[in-house]
Design a protein around this motif. Structure first.
Motif, PDB file in Angstrom:
ATOM      1  N   ALA A   1       0.826  -1.208   0.000  1.00  0.00           N
ATOM      2  CA  ALA A   1       0.000   0.000   0.000  1.00  0.00           C
ATOM      3  C   ALA A   1       0.860   1.257   0.000  1.00  0.00           C
ATOM      4  CB  ALA A   1      -0.936  -0.012   1.207  1.00  0.00           C
ATOM      5  N   ARG A   2       1.925   1.266   0.796  1.00  0.00           N
ATOM      6  CA  ARG A   2       2.801   2.441   0.826  1.00  0.00           C
ATOM      7  C   ARG A   2       3.466   2.660  -0.530  1.00  0.00           C
ATOM      8  NH1 ARG A   2       3.921   0.557   6.151  1.00  0.00           N
ATOM      9  NH2 ARG A   2       5.664  -0.705   5.379  1.00  0.00           N
ATOM     10  N   ALA A   3       3.945   1.577  -1.143  1.00  0.00           N
ATOM     11  CA  ALA A   3       4.610   1.707  -2.440  1.00  0.00           C
ATOM     12  C   ALA A   3       3.641   2.197  -3.510  1.00  0.00           C
ATOM     13  CB  ALA A   3       5.221   0.365  -2.844  1.00  0.00           C
ATOM     14  N   CYS A   4       2.419   1.692  -3.487  1.00  0.00           N
ATOM     15  CA  CYS A   4       1.411   2.138  -4.454  1.00  0.00           C
ATOM     16  C   CYS A   4       1.078   3.607  -4.261  1.00  0.00           C
ATOM     17  CB  CYS A   4       0.149   1.287  -4.328  1.00  0.00           C
ATOM     18  SG  CYS A   4       0.293  -0.395  -4.995  1.00  0.00           S
TER      19      CYS A   4
ATOM     20  N   GLU B   1      -4.936   2.950   5.674  1.00  0.00           N
ATOM     21  CA  GLU B   1      -4.122   4.012   6.271  1.00  0.00           C
ATOM     22  C   GLU B   1      -2.987   4.413   5.340  1.00  0.00           C
ATOM     23  OE1 GLU B   1      -2.732   2.834  10.093  1.00  0.00           O
ATOM     24  OE2 GLU B   1      -4.669   3.151  11.092  1.00  0.00           O
ATOM     25  N   ALA B   2      -2.344   3.438   4.714  1.00  0.00           N
ATOM     26  CA  ALA B   2      -1.178   3.724   3.869  1.00  0.00           C
ATOM     27  C   ALA B   2      -1.567   4.210   2.483  1.00  0.00           C
ATOM     28  CB  ALA B   2      -0.294   2.486   3.757  1.00  0.00           C
ATOM     29  N   CYS B   3      -2.746   3.786   2.006  1.00  0.00           N
ATOM     30  CA  CYS B   3      -3.188   4.143   0.647  1.00  0.00           C
ATOM     31  C   CYS B   3      -4.676   4.470   0.689  1.00  0.00           C
ATOM     32  CB  CYS B   3      -2.901   2.982  -0.313  1.00  0.00           C
ATOM     33  SG  CYS B   3      -3.212   3.345  -2.048  1.00  0.00           S
ATOM     34  N   PRO B   4      -5.021   5.688   1.077  1.00  0.00           N
ATOM     35  CA  PRO B   4      -6.431   6.050   1.269  1.00  0.00           C
ATOM     36  C   PRO B   4      -7.296   5.862   0.028  1.00  0.00           C
ATOM     37  CG  PRO B   4      -4.973   7.701   2.230  1.00  0.00           C
ATOM     38  CD  PRO B   4      -4.093   6.782   1.446  1.00  0.00           C
ATOM     39  N   GLY B   5      -6.703   5.902  -1.146  1.00  0.00           N
ATOM     40  CA  GLY B   5      -7.475   5.756  -2.375  1.00  0.00           C
ATOM     41  C   GLY B   5      -7.568   4.329  -2.871  1.00  0.00           C
ATOM     42  N   ALA B   6      -7.225   3.364  -2.023  1.00  0.00           N
ATOM     43  CA  ALA B   6      -7.262   1.968  -2.443  1.00  0.00           C
ATOM     44  C   ALA B   6      -8.696   1.498  -2.668  1.00  0.00           C
ATOM     45  CB  ALA B   6      -6.583   1.083  -1.401  1.00  0.00           C
ATOM     46  N   LEU B   7      -8.822   0.482  -3.515  1.00  0.00           N
ATOM     47  CA  LEU B   7     -10.094  -0.218  -3.709  1.00  0.00           C
ATOM     48  C   LEU B   7     -10.058  -1.460  -2.830  1.00  0.00           C
ATOM     49  CD1 LEU B   7     -12.725  -1.138  -5.099  1.00  0.00           C
ATOM     50  CD2 LEU B   7     -11.318  -1.968  -7.003  1.00  0.00           C
ATOM     51  N   LEU B   8     -10.993  -1.553  -1.899  1.00  0.00           N
ATOM     52  CA  LEU B   8     -11.060  -2.675  -0.973  1.00  0.00           C
ATOM     53  C   LEU B   8     -12.339  -3.448  -1.265  1.00  0.00           C
ATOM     54  CD1 LEU B   8     -10.150  -2.441   2.789  1.00  0.00           C
ATOM     55  CD2 LEU B   8     -11.984  -3.917   1.977  1.00  0.00           C
TER      56      LEU B   8
ATOM     57  N   GLU C   1     -13.412   0.836 -14.021  1.00  0.00           N
ATOM     58  CA  GLU C   1     -14.064   2.086 -13.601  1.00  0.00           C
ATOM     59  C   GLU C   1     -13.200   2.901 -12.647  1.00  0.00           C
ATOM     60  OE1 GLU C   1     -17.670   0.635 -11.925  1.00  0.00           O
ATOM     61  OE2 GLU C   1     -18.477  -0.048 -13.856  1.00  0.00           O
ATOM     62  N   GLU C   2     -12.000   2.377 -12.323  1.00  0.00           N
ATOM     63  CA  GLU C   2     -11.064   3.054 -11.415  1.00  0.00           C
ATOM     64  C   GLU C   2     -11.727   3.358 -10.073  1.00  0.00           C
ATOM     65  OE1 GLU C   2      -9.274   6.384 -13.370  1.00  0.00           O
ATOM     66  OE2 GLU C   2      -8.517   5.176 -15.044  1.00  0.00           O
ATOM     67  N   SER C   3     -12.422   2.380  -9.548  1.00  0.00           N
ATOM     68  CA  SER C   3     -13.169   2.552  -8.304  1.00  0.00           C
ATOM     69  C   SER C   3     -12.227   2.650  -7.111  1.00  0.00           C
ATOM     70  CB  SER C   3     -14.125   1.378  -8.101  1.00  0.00           C
ATOM     71  OG  SER C   3     -15.013   1.251  -9.191  1.00  0.00           O
ATOM     72  N   THR C   4     -12.675   3.324  -6.080  1.00  0.00           N
ATOM     73  CA  THR C   4     -11.950   3.427  -4.822  1.00  0.00           C
ATOM     74  C   THR C   4     -12.918   3.203  -3.668  1.00  0.00           C
ATOM     75  OG1 THR C   4     -12.310   5.818  -4.626  1.00  0.00           O
ATOM     76  CG2 THR C   4     -10.328   5.101  -5.813  1.00  0.00           C
TER      77      THR C   4
END
Length: 245
Positions: free
Chosen positions: A70-73, A122-129, A185-188
């Motif tokens: 996540a940090r690297a992304c 926390e490390a990548c707030p824009g992640a898709l979970l 769709e580049e969802s987050t």
């Protein structure tokens, strides 16, 4: 679209890889022998040299690995998909479970997934979970629902299942289709991928036996109700009722 994919020895990732390739994506396998999961510098170099559009983290591994990814992304502007599980919920709350509900599982696996979710967001707030339910395959051998039912089959071919058990579930290929749509769709944010319109476990097992040609005798038992079915109107997953009609 270029995609790094972890977990290709698992259940969902191989099907997702096939679906991505059909959609024209280039899939790069994460080789743990080549890129150590406990070496943040190696992870950063791998992303930098590959320059993917997405990194899809489906593998099981230490939460620290998910955090490093996540940090690297986040640092390199790579979009991140992390697949979590309905197991972050205890199943004791209201159902169907919506993305807004707080995870409350206290068993070992549920706590593990909850920790991974926390570190990733926390490390990548824009992640898709994407939280997934129990996956259904077309045969035993990939840690899916069919394997579970096959192991429960007694000598007389009977399988005893709680009639008040409504599981979160979907067919593997339908889950993969939904995941690819979310990537395109580049969802987050948090999404729930649910394919069960409300069928009980015995009913699902009976229809699976018919579909796959197994001589199972499904016996409904009376146990405390358990319903961990999820819901999310933003993402469509093909209902299992269509495949098991």
């Amino acid at each position: 679209m270029g995609v790094i994919l972890t977990g290709l020895n698992g259940t969902v990732a191989p099907v997702l890889a096939q679906t991505l390739r059909k959609a024209g994506a280039e899939v790069v396998r994460w080789d743990r022998d080549a890129v150590a999961i406990d070496d943040p510098a190696a992870i950063e170099d791998f992303l930098r040299s590959t320059a993917p559009d997405w990194l899809c983290h489906l593998a099981t591994g230490p939460p620290e690995w998910a955090a490093s990814i996540a940090r690297a992304c986040q640092e390199q502007g790579v979009r991140l998909l992390f697949t979590s599980s309905v197991s972050v919920f205890s199943g004791n709350g209201s159902s169907p479970i919506t993305p807004e509900q707080e995870p409350d599982a206290e068993d070992d696996y549920g706590r593990y997934k909850r920790e991974c979710e926390r570190l990733v967001t926390e490390a990548c707030p824009g992640a898709l979970l994407a939280r997934l339910g129990w996956q259904i395959g077309d045969a035993p051998g990939s840690n899916n629902m069919v394997d579970y039912l096959a192991t429960r089959c007694e000598e007389d071919c009977s399988i005893r299942l709680n009639r008040d058990w409504t599981p979160s579930t979907a067919f593997l290929s339908d889950t993969a289709d939904a995941l690819v749509r979310l990537l395109q769709e580049e969802s987050t944010g948090v999404y729930h991928l649910e394919g069960n319109p409300g069928w009980s476990m015995p009913r699902i097992a009976e229809r699976l036996a018919q579909r796959l040609g197994f001589d199972w005798n499904i016996v409904s038992t009376e146990d405390p109700p358990y319903n961990n079915r999820m819901a999310d109107g933003r993402v469509a997953v093909r209902p299992i009722s269509e495949r098991l009609a």
